[in-house]
Design a protein around this motif. Structure first.
Motif, mmCIF file in Angstrom:
data_model
loop_
_atom_site.group_PDB
_atom_site.id
_atom_site.type_symbol
_atom_site.label_atom_id
_atom_site.label_comp_id
_atom_site.label_asym_id
_atom_site.label_seq_id
_atom_site.Cartn_x
_atom_site.Cartn_y
_atom_site.Cartn_z
ATOM 1 N N MET A 176 -94.952 -29.883 6.600
ATOM 2 C CA MET A 176 -93.943 -28.961 7.193
ATOM 3 C C MET A 176 -94.716 -28.016 8.032
ATOM 4 O O MET A 176 -95.383 -27.239 7.556
ATOM 5 C CB MET A 176 -93.069 -28.384 6.227
ATOM 6 N N THR A 177 -94.728 -27.932 9.670
ATOM 7 C CA THR A 177 -95.203 -26.874 10.420
ATOM 8 C C THR A 177 -94.373 -25.752 10.512
ATOM 9 O O THR A 177 -93.201 -25.574 10.572
ATOM 10 C CB THR A 177 -95.135 -27.755 12.001
ATOM 11 N N PRO A 178 -94.904 -24.746 10.003
ATOM 12 C CA PRO A 178 -94.459 -23.220 10.293
ATOM 13 C C PRO A 178 -93.683 -22.875 11.515
ATOM 14 O O PRO A 178 -94.622 -23.208 12.538
ATOM 15 C CB PRO A 178 -95.468 -22.326 9.654
ATOM 16 N N ASP A 179 -92.728 -22.365 11.391
ATOM 17 C CA ASP A 179 -92.169 -21.732 12.807
ATOM 18 C C ASP A 179 -92.950 -20.412 13.009
ATOM 19 O O ASP A 179 -92.758 -19.361 12.539
ATOM 20 C CB ASP A 179 -90.786 -21.492 12.691
ATOM 21 N N LEU A 180 -93.822 -20.578 14.188
ATOM 22 C CA LEU A 180 -94.454 -19.381 14.838
ATOM 23 C C LEU A 180 -93.883 -18.532 15.797
ATOM 24 O O LEU A 180 -94.463 -17.586 16.144
ATOM 25 C CB LEU A 180 -95.861 -19.672 15.511
ATOM 26 N N HIS A 181 -92.520 -18.844 16.035
ATOM 27 C CA HIS A 181 -91.731 -17.934 17.144
ATOM 28 C C HIS A 181 -92.346 -17.694 18.161
ATOM 29 O O HIS A 181 -92.183 -16.530 18.910
ATOM 30 C CB HIS A 181 -91.420 -16.593 16.191
ATOM 31 N N GLY A 182 -93.115 -18.649 18.776
ATOM 32 C CA GLY A 182 -93.736 -18.628 20.181
ATOM 33 C C GLY A 182 -95.184 -17.931 19.995
ATOM 34 O O GLY A 182 -95.496 -17.555 20.990
ATOM 35 N N PHE A 183 -95.445 -17.248 18.760
ATOM 36 C CA PHE A 183 -96.829 -16.622 18.742
ATOM 37 C C PHE A 183 -98.060 -17.596 18.506
ATOM 38 O O PHE A 183 -99.093 -17.170 18.608
ATOM 39 C CB PHE A 183 -96.732 -15.508 17.589
ATOM 40 N N GLY A 184 -97.853 -18.914 18.711
ATOM 41 C CA GLY A 184 -98.993 -19.833 18.543
ATOM 42 C C GLY A 184 -100.296 -19.530 19.756
ATOM 43 O O GLY A 184 -101.217 -19.435 19.315
ATOM 44 N N PRO A 185 -99.618 -19.468 21.102
ATOM 45 C CA PRO A 185 -100.929 -19.172 22.036
ATOM 46 C C PRO A 185 -101.599 -17.955 21.609
ATOM 47 O O PRO A 185 -102.662 -17.833 22.160
ATOM 48 C CB PRO A 185 -99.820 -19.193 23.167
ATOM 49 N N ALA A 186 -100.409 -16.848 21.231
ATOM 50 C CA ALA A 186 -101.271 -15.631 20.945
ATOM 51 C C ALA A 186 -102.383 -15.766 19.759
ATOM 52 O O ALA A 186 -103.481 -15.082 19.754
ATOM 53 C CB ALA A 186 -100.124 -14.602 20.542
ATOM 54 N N LEU A 187 -101.822 -16.209 18.957
ATOM 55 C CA LEU A 187 -102.920 -16.634 17.726
ATOM 56 C C LEU A 187 -104.211 -17.357 18.223
ATOM 57 O O LEU A 187 -105.162 -17.208 17.608
ATOM 58 C CB LEU A 187 -102.242 -17.377 16.614
ATOM 59 N N ALA A 188 -103.989 -18.504 18.927
ATOM 60 C CA ALA A 188 -105.086 -19.143 19.674
ATOM 61 C C ALA A 188 -106.207 -18.114 20.392
ATOM 62 O O ALA A 188 -107.282 -18.103 20.289
ATOM 63 C CB ALA A 188 -104.656 -20.041 20.542
ATOM 64 N N ALA A 189 -105.354 -17.235 20.801
ATOM 65 C CA ALA A 189 -106.227 -16.259 21.847
ATOM 66 C C ALA A 189 -106.835 -15.254 21.073
ATOM 67 O O ALA A 189 -108.214 -14.909 21.334
ATOM 68 C CB ALA A 189 -105.485 -15.417 22.934
ATOM 69 N N GLY A 190 -106.253 -15.104 19.756
ATOM 70 C CA GLY A 190 -106.953 -14.166 18.935
ATOM 71 C C GLY A 190 -108.041 -14.830 18.190
ATOM 72 O O GLY A 190 -109.156 -14.281 17.823
ATOM 73 N N THR A 191 -107.811 -16.389 17.907
ATOM 74 C CA THR A 191 -109.102 -17.032 17.227
ATOM 75 C C THR A 191 -110.252 -16.917 18.185
ATOM 76 O O THR A 191 -111.370 -16.781 17.819
ATOM 77 C CB THR A 191 -108.446 -18.495 17.015
ATOM 78 N N TRP A 192 -109.989 -17.272 19.419
ATOM 79 C CA TRP A 192 -111.009 -17.263 20.477
ATOM 80 C C TRP A 192 -111.812 -15.855 20.722
ATOM 81 O O TRP A 192 -112.952 -15.631 20.729
ATOM 82 C CB TRP A 192 -110.687 -17.796 21.988
ATOM 83 N N MET A 193 -111.166 -14.840 20.444
ATOM 84 C CA MET A 193 -111.550 -13.499 20.421
ATOM 85 C C MET A 193 -112.468 -13.143 19.310
ATOM 86 O O MET A 193 -113.408 -12.736 19.326
ATOM 87 C CB MET A 193 -110.408 -12.259 20.732
ATOM 88 N N THR A 194 -112.103 -13.769 18.022
ATOM 89 C CA THR A 194 -112.771 -13.437 17.004
ATOM 90 C C THR A 194 -114.098 -14.342 17.199
ATOM 91 O O THR A 194 -115.124 -13.699 16.464
ATOM 92 C CB THR A 194 -111.936 -14.171 15.804
ATOM 93 N N ILE A 195 -114.098 -15.352 17.426
ATOM 94 C CA ILE A 195 -115.403 -16.338 17.682
ATOM 95 C C ILE A 195 -116.265 -15.608 18.799
ATOM 96 O O ILE A 195 -117.501 -15.441 18.396
ATOM 97 C CB ILE A 195 -115.126 -17.720 18.288
ATOM 98 N N GLN A 196 -115.800 -15.094 19.816
ATOM 99 C CA GLN A 196 -116.494 -14.192 20.724
ATOM 100 C C GLN A 196 -117.510 -13.430 20.053
ATOM 101 O O GLN A 196 -118.448 -12.870 20.169
ATOM 102 C CB GLN A 196 -115.907 -13.931 22.074
#
Length: 231
Positions: free
Chosen positions: A1-21
């Motif tokens: 079952m996929t959690p409902d991210l309320h449209g925040f998926g892209p924001a979390l992806a951007a946060g992940t990329w910032m963490t990696i950098q």
């Protein structure tokens, strides 16, 4: 079952990329500081030994969160003075730069001890052989000591890097929009803390697994000649 991210998926992806950098930038800074610290501590010159020991002791004795806050807020006056001197309207250290410096400083202090142990583990006879061949001390360091040191230090550095990946969450307190900051924003908007903090936990776990996989292949490559000679 996929959690409902309320449209925040892209924001979390951007946060992940910032963490990696942030993690990679702090790693680069920390490796340089750690190597310099280890060379200072293993030097025959007492002032350099004192400098290396002071660096590793002071930095390791203060929590990483405090270093983030001290570097971010402590540079405000310095940057204002520098801006006045250069004739600029404003000059400030952004959250990414402050986080990189703080986490790199802390990583370097622990890496100093890892590198120092690796250098001391190399037999003294290897240095003496280099001198007997007429090599200069810098060339002995570059061609004999450092290649062996990396192989010995890699497991310890891998553990430190995985800790560094998780310590990037500390930079959220100064406003850098990495995984934790993005998750907090999503929690505030959706009122679903468990969902977004659990997603953040899985993201960190995924990054850790990727780091472990990368370290496995790096160690395997670094030990190729060593394994063949031992078999």
């Amino acid at each position: 079952m996929t959690p409902d991210l309320h449209g925040f998926g892209p924001a979390l992806a951007a946060g992940t990329w910032m963490t990696i950098q942030l993690a990679l930038a702090a790693l680069a800074v920390g490796l340089v500081l750690g190597l310099l610290g280890a060379l200072a501590k293993t030097s025959s010159y007492k002032p350099l030994q004192w400098l290396g020991s002071s660096y590793s002791t002071i930095v390791r004795g203060v929590p990483e969160l405090l270093w983030v806050l001290l570097i971010y807020f402590g540079t405000v006056g310095l940057m204002r003075s520098l801006a006045d001197w250069l004739g600029l309207e404003s000059l400030e250290l952004n959250a990414f730069a402050a986080g990189t410096i703080a986490l790199g400083l802390c990583f370097g202090a622990y890496a100093t001890e890892v590198f120092r142990g690796a250098i001391l583990a190399i037999p003294r006879g290897h240095r003496e052989a280099g001198l007997a061949l007429g090599l200069s001390r810098p060339r002995i360091l570059w061609t004999i000591i450092l290649p062996q040191m990396w192989r010995i230090a890699l497991p310890g550095l891998g553990n430190l890097f995985m800790i560094l990946m998780k310590d990037t969450a500390l930079v959220s307190v100064i406003g850098l929009e990495e995984i934790m900051r993005r998750s907090q924003i999503a929690v505030t908007a959706s009122k679903e803390p468990f969902t977004f903090y659990m997603v953040a936990a899985f993201i960190y776990l995924g990054l850790t697994i990727l780091a472990m996989t990368g370290m496995y292949f790096l160690e395997k490559r670094a030990n190729r000649g060593f394994v063949r000679s031992a078999s």
